[in-house]
Design a protein around this motif. Structure first.
Motif, PDB file in Angstrom:
ATOM      1  N   CYS A   1      -6.661   6.043  10.809  1.00 30.97           N
ATOM      2  CA  CYS A   1      -6.338   5.497   9.391  1.00 30.97           C
ATOM      3  C   CYS A   1      -6.719   6.649   8.480  1.00 30.97           C
ATOM      4  O   CYS A   1      -6.013   7.850   8.251  1.00 30.97           O
TER       5      CYS A   1
ATOM      6  N   ARG B   1       0.485  -0.306  17.829  1.00 34.61           N
ATOM      7  CA  ARG B   1       0.019  -1.627  17.759  1.00 34.61           C
ATOM      8  C   ARG B   1      -0.521  -1.998  19.429  1.00 34.61           C
ATOM      9  O   ARG B   1       0.490  -1.714  20.383  1.00 34.61           O
TER      10      ARG B   1
ATOM     11  N   ALA C   1       2.722   4.318  -1.467  1.00 27.71           N
ATOM     12  CA  ALA C   1       2.737   5.095  -2.798  1.00 27.71           C
ATOM     13  C   ALA C   1       4.220   5.574  -3.080  1.00 27.71           C
ATOM     14  O   ALA C   1       4.580   5.647  -4.232  1.00 27.71           O
TER      15      ALA C   1
ATOM     16  N   ARG D   1       0.681  -1.113   0.105  1.00 31.93           N
ATOM     17  CA  ARG D   1      -0.068   0.077   0.014  1.00 31.93           C
ATOM     18  C   ARG D   1       0.940   1.330   0.105  1.00 31.93           C
ATOM     19  O   ARG D   1       0.383   2.383   0.142  1.00 31.93           O
TER      20      ARG D   1
ATOM     21  N   VAL E   1      -4.489   2.911   1.546  1.00 31.88           N
ATOM     22  CA  VAL E   1      -4.069   4.087   2.430  1.00 31.88           C
ATOM     23  C   VAL E   1      -2.560   4.037   2.401  1.00 31.88           C
ATOM     24  O   VAL E   1      -1.845   3.291   2.515  1.00 31.88           O
ATOM     25  N   VAL E   2      -2.151   5.409   2.080  1.00 32.46           N
ATOM     26  CA  VAL E   2      -0.860   5.770   2.432  1.00 32.46           C
ATOM     27  C   VAL E   2      -0.607   6.495   3.460  1.00 32.46           C
ATOM     28  O   VAL E   2      -1.079   7.375   3.641  1.00 32.46           O
ATOM     29  N   PRO E   3       0.341   5.841   4.314  1.00 30.69           N
ATOM     30  CA  PRO E   3       0.582   6.497   5.619  1.00 30.69           C
ATOM     31  C   PRO E   3       0.707   8.012   5.561  1.00 30.69           C
ATOM     32  O   PRO E   3       0.196   8.739   6.570  1.00 30.69           O
ATOM     33  N   GLU E   4       1.863   8.276   5.121  1.00 27.39           N
ATOM     34  CA  GLU E   4       2.426   9.739   5.127  1.00 27.39           C
ATOM     35  C   GLU E   4       1.147  10.911   4.385  1.00 27.39           C
ATOM     36  O   GLU E   4       0.829  11.905   5.095  1.00 27.39           O
TER      37      GLU E   4
ATOM     38  N   ARG F   1      -0.904  13.795   6.493  1.00 27.92           N
ATOM     39  CA  ARG F   1      -0.856  15.092   5.971  1.00 27.92           C
ATOM     40  C   ARG F   1      -2.246  15.836   5.863  1.00 27.92           C
ATOM     41  O   ARG F   1      -2.587  16.667   6.035  1.00 27.92           O
TER      42      ARG F   1
ATOM     43  N   LEU G   1      -2.318   3.749  12.184  1.00 26.91           N
ATOM     44  CA  LEU G   1      -0.991   4.292  11.552  1.00 26.91           C
ATOM     45  C   LEU G   1      -0.297   5.414  12.398  1.00 26.91           C
ATOM     46  O   LEU G   1      -0.955   6.256  13.119  1.00 26.91           O
TER      47      LEU G   1
ATOM     48  N   TYR H   1      -3.764   5.832  -5.563  1.00 24.98           N
ATOM     49  CA  TYR H   1      -2.599   5.177  -5.081  1.00 24.98           C
ATOM     50  C   TYR H   1      -2.794   3.573  -4.768  1.00 24.98           C
ATOM     51  O   TYR H   1      -2.182   2.875  -4.392  1.00 24.98           O
ATOM     52  N   GLY H   2      -4.175   3.419  -4.604  1.00 22.44           N
ATOM     53  CA  GLY H   2      -4.528   1.958  -4.435  1.00 22.44           C
ATOM     54  C   GLY H   2      -4.459   1.447  -2.985  1.00 22.44           C
ATOM     55  O   GLY H   2      -4.045   0.516  -2.558  1.00 22.44           O
TER      56      GLY H   2
ATOM     57  N   GLU I   1       7.886   7.193   2.332  1.00 20.71           N
ATOM     58  CA  GLU I   1       7.336   7.235   3.528  1.00 20.71           C
ATOM     59  C   GLU I   1       7.849   6.197   4.358  1.00 20.71           C
ATOM     60  O   GLU I   1       7.684   5.876   5.547  1.00 20.71           O
TER      61      GLU I   1
END
Lengths: 151, 335
Positions: free
Chosen positions: B10, B331, A82, A80, B41-44, B48, B83, B38-39, A86
């Motif tokens: 998330c 976690r 991108a 996941r 969830v992109v953490p950064e 933002r 995240l 992006y397909g 990151e």
């Protein structure tokens, strides 16, 4: 080095032997399509490090850490991701510097950012079961492979 | 007591106000559009976007409902799991606001929020109950004896149910994450064409395993393809067999958990609990057991601030609060 593995149990067994022969530190890539069995092999490797609990897929959390008596092991899934940048935020640079095992699924998502792996494991669907190919990328990877073959 | 709740674990920015009268206001901003490119969830990117959205959303919510800072008695935020970057944004924002307003604040476990979400409905369950939490990141059965008293009965040993939906959708070429689309496709599938296994139901215990179903779907998809095959129908039939297997497996384990604990109330929450066929099946099963099933409304199934405000309201009411030093736990086991 190439194997043909008939089922998931054989994948776990190969992972387990790998986990047993690694000393402390290794960067391992796990490549293959969805459903190829990357996490299954990772489960075996963690068994080989003495971990008996559940090995959950890290797809959602991106990283699952295992702090084991034999040393730390980080299981990552970059599916996941991108942007390779990151990985900085995930703290991967620190993990790479540590004396730890890093198991990385979908490393191609971080191309150009990750160093060359000690071992790259490619899992593909075969006529029946899976074909597993192990490529060596460093002297310490070669050492692991030698251990694996002598065992 | 009136509590402002903030959820940013998330890709949803959720904010809500709950007080003794009930839920006053709740707003969710979803980043799925950004992430669709992006397909996943992109953490950064997620953090933002939380930074951008959170303050304006809070201001707007308070204005719209004519609530000022003096009307708020406490604040709650999601402290984990989730995240790390996304959690930090919500925690830092909420903790700072609480400090500026001189109000108590508390960090909430995301899953506690989910399992208490059905309590926000008019028809809410009495304690004790069994909670089935099913989402992209979790599949868990929890015994809830009272607020704060949770016992984990079983969980997925590999993929979460929602994750299995998303990955199977991807294997069938439906994009990622495509769980809801897979469920839609299953409606036109033939339930009798393929029979998928019901993993881990033939042995005792309440753990789940969904990783093998994904592989089973893939194998079926590969072996059944031929030049003459109707691929669209094949996909639908596989989707149907897959969904049936997941639902059946969840039902078997829920029944087992209810029987084992002599409980007749089941709460289902989390993103996958919005699946209509799953809801109908769970309701039917509870009816046949003379029990009752409870669900949050659809917009409270997915991540939201209301459940965090509600859980925070409970904990703050008992006098619990946290110091200025806040902590997040990406976690964090619930029980």
């Amino acid at each position: 080095m190439k194997w043909h593995l008939a089922n998931a149990a054989a994948q776990v067994a190969l992972g387990q032997r790998l986990g047993e022969v690694i000393d402390r530190k290794a960067l391992i890539f796990l490549q293959g399509d969805l459903g190829a069995g990357k996490t299954t092999l990772a489960r075996g490797l963690l068994r080989g490090r003495g971990y008996e609990g559940n090995v959950k897929s890290p797809t959602y959390t991106l990283i699952e850490p295992y702090l084991l008596p034999k040393g730390a092991c980080y299981h990552l899934d970059l599916y996941r991701l991108a942007d390779a940048e990151e990985l900085e935020y995930l703290g991967l640079r620190e993990m790479l510097a540590e004396s730890a095992i890093l198991l990385i699924e979908w490393p191609q998502r971080a191309q150009g950012w990750l160093p060359e792996a000690d071992l790259a494991i490619q899992i593909d669907h075969a006529e029946s079961g899976r074909s597993v190919e192990l490529r060596v990328g460093s002297p310490s990877g070669q050492h692991i492979l030698n251990q694996l073959q002598s065992g | 007591m009136r509590v402002l709740g903030v959820e940013t674990s998330c890709d949803e920015t959720g904010i809500a106000i709950y007080d003794d009268q009930g839920l006053l206001a709740h707003e969710v901003y979803s980043q799925t559009k950004i992430h669709a490119d992006y397909g996943g969830v992109v953490p950064e990117l997620a953090s933002r976007d939380h930074v951008r959205k959170l303050a304006p959303m809070a201001r707007q919510l308070l204005q719209q409902h004519h609530i000022s800072q003096s009307d708020i008695d406490g604040l709650a935020y999601t402290a984990g799991p989730g995240l790390a970057g996304a959690l930090l944004v919500g925690a830092a924002f909420t903790r700072s606001l609480a400090w500026a307003w001189r109000k108590p604040a508390i960090g909430i476990h995301h899953m506690e929020g989910h399992l208490l979400a059905p309590m926000l409905e008019a028809e809410s369950p009495d304690f004790p109950f069994i909670a089935l939490l099913v989402s992209g990141g979790h599949t868990q059965l929890i015994q809830v004896k009272a607020i704060g008293q949770y016992e984990l009965l079983g969980e997925s040993v590999d993929d979460a149910a929602g994750e299995a939906f998303d990955k199977t959708a991807k294997l069938l070429g439906l994009g990622y994450p495509g769980g809801p689309e897979l469920a839609r496709l299953a409606q036109s599938g033939d339930p009798n064409r393929f029979q998928f296994p019901r993993p881990m139901t033939d042995r005792p215990g309440l753990d789940f395993s969904f990783s093998g179903l994904k592989t089973f779907a893939l194998t079926t998809w590969r072996t059944e393809q031929s030049p003459t095959a109707n691929l669209q129908q094949l996909k639908a039939d596989i989707a149907r067999a897959f969904e049936d297997a997941v639902i059946d497996t969840l039902l078997i384990k829920c029944r087992r958990a209810l029987q084992q604990t002599h409980c007749q109330r089941l709460v289902m929450a989390g993103g996958v609990s919005a699946n209509q066929r799953l809801r109908v099946s769970i309701t039917d099963m509870l009816d046949s057991m003379q029990g009752q099933a409870y669900y949050p409304r659809t917009d409270l199934c997915t991540d939201n601030g209301a459940m965090i405000a509600y859980a925070g309201w409970h904990h703050l009411k008992t006098g619990k609060q946290e110091s200025l030093a806040f902590n997040i736990q990406p976690r964090w086991p619930l029980a």
